[in-house]
Design an enzyme around this catalytic site. Structure first.
Site, short mmCIF file in Angstrom:
data_model
loop_
_atom_site.label_atom_id
_atom_site.label_comp_id
_atom_site.label_asym_id
_atom_site.label_seq_id
_atom_site.Cartn_x
_atom_site.Cartn_y
_atom_site.Cartn_z
N ARG A 1 0.84 -1.20 0.00
CA ARG A 1 0.00 0.00 0.00
C ARG A 1 0.88 1.26 0.00
NH1 ARG A 1 -2.25 -3.61 3.66
NH2 ARG A 1 -4.45 -4.16 3.41
N ASN B 1 -5.21 4.73 0.07
CA ASN B 1 -3.97 4.21 0.68
C ASN B 1 -2.74 4.99 0.25
OD1 ASN B 1 -4.50 1.95 2.41
ND2 ASN B 1 -5.27 0.84 0.62
N ASP C 1 -10.09 -4.64 8.64
CA ASP C 1 -9.15 -5.67 9.09
C ASP C 1 -9.80 -6.55 10.16
OD1 ASP C 1 -7.36 -4.42 7.39
OD2 ASP C 1 -6.54 -3.14 8.96
N ARG D 1 -12.07 -9.04 8.54
CA ARG D 1 -11.28 -10.14 7.96
C ARG D 1 -10.77 -11.07 9.06
NH1 ARG D 1 -8.27 -6.21 3.67
NH2 ARG D 1 -9.84 -6.37 2.02
N HIS E 1 -2.66 0.15 9.04
CA HIS E 1 -3.35 -0.64 8.01
C HIS E 1 -2.34 -1.00 6.93
CE1 HIS E 1 -6.57 -2.08 5.49
NE2 HIS E 1 -6.29 -1.20 4.54
N1 LIG Z 1 -8.43 1.85 3.69
C1 LIG Z 1 -8.84 0.68 3.23
O1 LIG Z 1 -9.17 -0.24 3.99
C2 LIG Z 1 -8.92 0.45 1.75
C3 LIG Z 1 -8.37 1.34 0.88
N2 LIG Z 1 -8.44 1.17 -0.46
C4 LIG Z 1 -7.87 2.22 -1.30
O2 LIG Z 1 -8.94 2.98 -1.87
C5 LIG Z 1 -8.49 3.60 -3.07
C6 LIG Z 1 -9.51 3.36 -4.19
O3 LIG Z 1 -9.55 2.00 -4.55
P1 LIG Z 1 -10.51 1.51 -5.74
O4 LIG Z 1 -11.85 2.10 -5.57
O5 LIG Z 1 -10.36 0.06 -5.83
O6 LIG Z 1 -9.80 2.19 -7.01
P2 LIG Z 1 -10.48 2.55 -8.40
O7 LIG Z 1 -9.37 2.78 -9.38
O8 LIG Z 1 -11.52 1.56 -8.75
O9 LIG Z 1 -11.22 3.94 -8.12
C7 LIG Z 1 -10.54 5.11 -7.81
C8 LIG Z 1 -11.31 6.26 -8.44
O10 LIG Z 1 -10.71 7.49 -8.03
C9 LIG Z 1 -10.88 8.40 -9.11
N3 LIG Z 1 -10.00 9.54 -8.97
C10 LIG Z 1 -8.67 9.61 -9.19
N4 LIG Z 1 -8.21 10.86 -8.96
C11 LIG Z 1 -9.28 11.59 -8.58
C12 LIG Z 1 -9.45 12.95 -8.21
N5 LIG Z 1 -8.43 13.80 -8.18
N6 LIG Z 1 -10.69 13.35 -7.88
C13 LIG Z 1 -11.74 12.51 -7.90
N7 LIG Z 1 -11.63 11.21 -8.26
C14 LIG Z 1 -10.42 10.77 -8.59
C15 LIG Z 1 -10.61 7.55 -10.34
O11 LIG Z 1 -11.11 8.16 -11.53
C16 LIG Z 1 -11.30 6.25 -9.98
O12 LIG Z 1 -12.62 6.20 -10.49
C17 LIG Z 1 -7.11 3.01 -3.34
O13 LIG Z 1 -6.11 3.91 -2.92
C18 LIG Z 1 -7.08 1.75 -2.49
O14 LIG Z 1 -5.78 1.36 -2.15
C19 LIG Z 1 -9.06 0.09 -1.01
C20 LIG Z 1 -9.63 -0.85 -0.18
C21 LIG Z 1 -9.59 -0.76 1.25
O1 LIG Z 2 -5.07 -4.19 0.08
C1 LIG Z 2 -5.22 -3.07 -0.45
O2 LIG Z 2 -4.36 -2.48 -1.11
C2 LIG Z 2 -6.52 -2.38 -0.25
C3 LIG Z 2 -6.81 -2.35 1.19
O3 LIG Z 2 -6.33 -1.52 1.92
C4 LIG Z 2 -7.47 -3.54 1.74
O4 LIG Z 2 -8.22 -4.23 1.02
O5 LIG Z 2 -7.24 -3.80 2.91
#
Ligand SMILES: NC(=O)C1=CN([C@@H]2O[C@H](COP(=O)(O)OP(=O)(O)OC[C@H]3O[C@@H](n4cnc5c(N)ncnc54)[C@H](O)[C@@H]3O)[C@@H](O)[C@H]2O)C=CC1
Ligand SMILES: O=C([O-])CC(=O)C(=O)O
Length: 308
Positions: free
Chosen positions: A88, A120, A148, A151, A175
């Site tokens: 991440r 992230n 987490d 999970r 995380h």
């Molecule tokens: N904290 C957590 O537990 C988790 C965090 N994540 C994180 O969440 C983030 C998103 O993941 P996904 O939805 O799978 O990615 P994704 O690629 O499907 O969606 C991200 C979206 O952000 C948009 N985007 C990019 N720059 C932007 C901006 N300046 N303004 C507005 N929109 C913008 C993109 O166009 C895209 O539609 C990632 O950084 C991922 O690592 C994902 C799962 C769990």
């Molecule tokens: O694993 C990743 O990169 C996205 C995330 O934070 C999660 O699913 O826990």
């Protein structure tokens, strides 16, 4: 109750869907930078309303923050997800710029909002939102521990051969693949310590599987997960919107709590209408304290890469 979700990608859309299905918010605005994308996701989701029985109004916006004005809660999911083999932390180069820009645009239009950070590396992005917006600490919440912990419960139930609803457990710490601290000592099956049912060795396996939960799914899916992340965010949003006063592990700015300072990292907090109502300090064992210190070191090393 108006909720904005920035990022209409996998996690943002899943989060908007779960919020709508739970039917507690009057309005959800999804915003994305990609032309028409948020509008499309919003329309598709709205066409599930009669099927799923919700009244939440979902609208989309292509980067027009005026549509997000006066949101009670804003969720930041914008940014890139990792690919198999990545950590991440490697996402910081691109995501820091996005999160910084997005958080200040949100505050310009919703000065009283509560922000939930998902992008992230989440603990570092949460810290960045503090530094960017200067909002009081109760109004900036990082989502990681809720996911987490879900999970962890999944893995515990699997090991115990028990239904997930019979199992309780919590993950604190950063995380990240290495930084999570699953509290196996406190995990229970219907109030009975899980160590009564499974060996120390099996419990260690549960712990290891939990820590790499996100990486395992990324390996299987080719990108990171979205259903459980979306559901976890919706749980935090609901706790705030409905003033539930529930405990979740969330990333929050620590100022001496758990012996840690000047970083955001996952600890148990009470969530209610003011966001973080209280940081809950539980008594950790010496081993758990050492794991938290180690985890904090990792988060701080990533924070040091920020250009503040
Ligand atoms: N904290 C957590 O537990 C988790 C965090 N994540 C994180 O969440 C983030 C998103 O993941 P996904 O939805 O799978 O990615 P994704 O690629 O499907 O969606 C991200 C979206 O952000 C948009 N985007 C990019 N720059 C932007 C901006 N300046 N303004 C507005 N929109 C913008 C993109 O166009 C895209 O539609 C990632 O950084 C991922 O690592 C994902 C799962 C769990
Ligand atoms: O694993 C990743 O990169 C996205 C995330 O934070 C999660 O699913 O826990």
């Amino acid at each position: 109750m108006k909720v904005t979700v920035v990022g209409a990608g996998a996690v943002g859309a899943s989060c908007a869907e779960y919020i709508a299905i739970k039917n507690f918010a009057s309005e959800v605005v999804i915003l994305d930078i990609k032309e028409g994308f948020a509008e499309g996701k919003a329309m598709d989701l709205m066409q599930t309303a009669s099927l799923n029985g919700f009244d939440t109004k979902i609208t989309g916006s292509t980067n027009d923050y005026s549509k997000t004005a006066n949101s009670d809660i804003c969720v930041i999911t914008s940014g890139i997800p990792r690919k198999p083999g990545m950590t991440r932390e490697e996402l910081i180069g691109i995501n820091a710029g996005i999160v910084k820009m997005v958080s200040s645009s949100l505050i310009d239009h919703s000065p009283n909002t509560i922000i939930i950070v998902v992008s992230n590396p989440m603990d570092t992005m949460t810290y960045l939102v503090h530094k960017t917006t200067g909002l009081p600490k109760n109004r900036i919440i990082g989502m990681g521990g809720a996911l987490d912990s879900a999970r962890f419960k999944y893995r515990l139930a699997e090991a115990l051969g028990a239904p997930i609803s019979d199992v309780d457990g919590m993950v604190i710490g950063g995380h990240s693949d290495k930084g999570m601290v699953p509290l196996t000592r406190l995990a229970t099956r219907n109030s009975v310590p899980v160590s009564e049912f499974i060996s120390e060795e099996r419990l260690q396996q549960v712990l290891e599987d939990t820590k790499v939960g996100g990486a395992t799914l990324t390996g299987l899916l080719g990108t990171s997960a979205w259903y459980a992340p979306g559901a976890a965010v919706s749980g935090l949003v609901q706790a705030i919107a409905c003033d539930q006063q529930k405990i979740f592990p969330c990333s929050t700015l620590l100022e001496g709590e758990y012996g840690l300072n000047d970083l955001c990292i996952g600890v148990p907090v009470v969530l209610g209408k003011n966001g973080i109502e209280k940081i809950v300090e539980i008594k950790l064992s010496d081993a758990e304290k050492a794991q938290m210190q180690e985890s904090a070191k990792g988060v701080k090393a990533t924070n040091a890469l920020l250009e503040l």
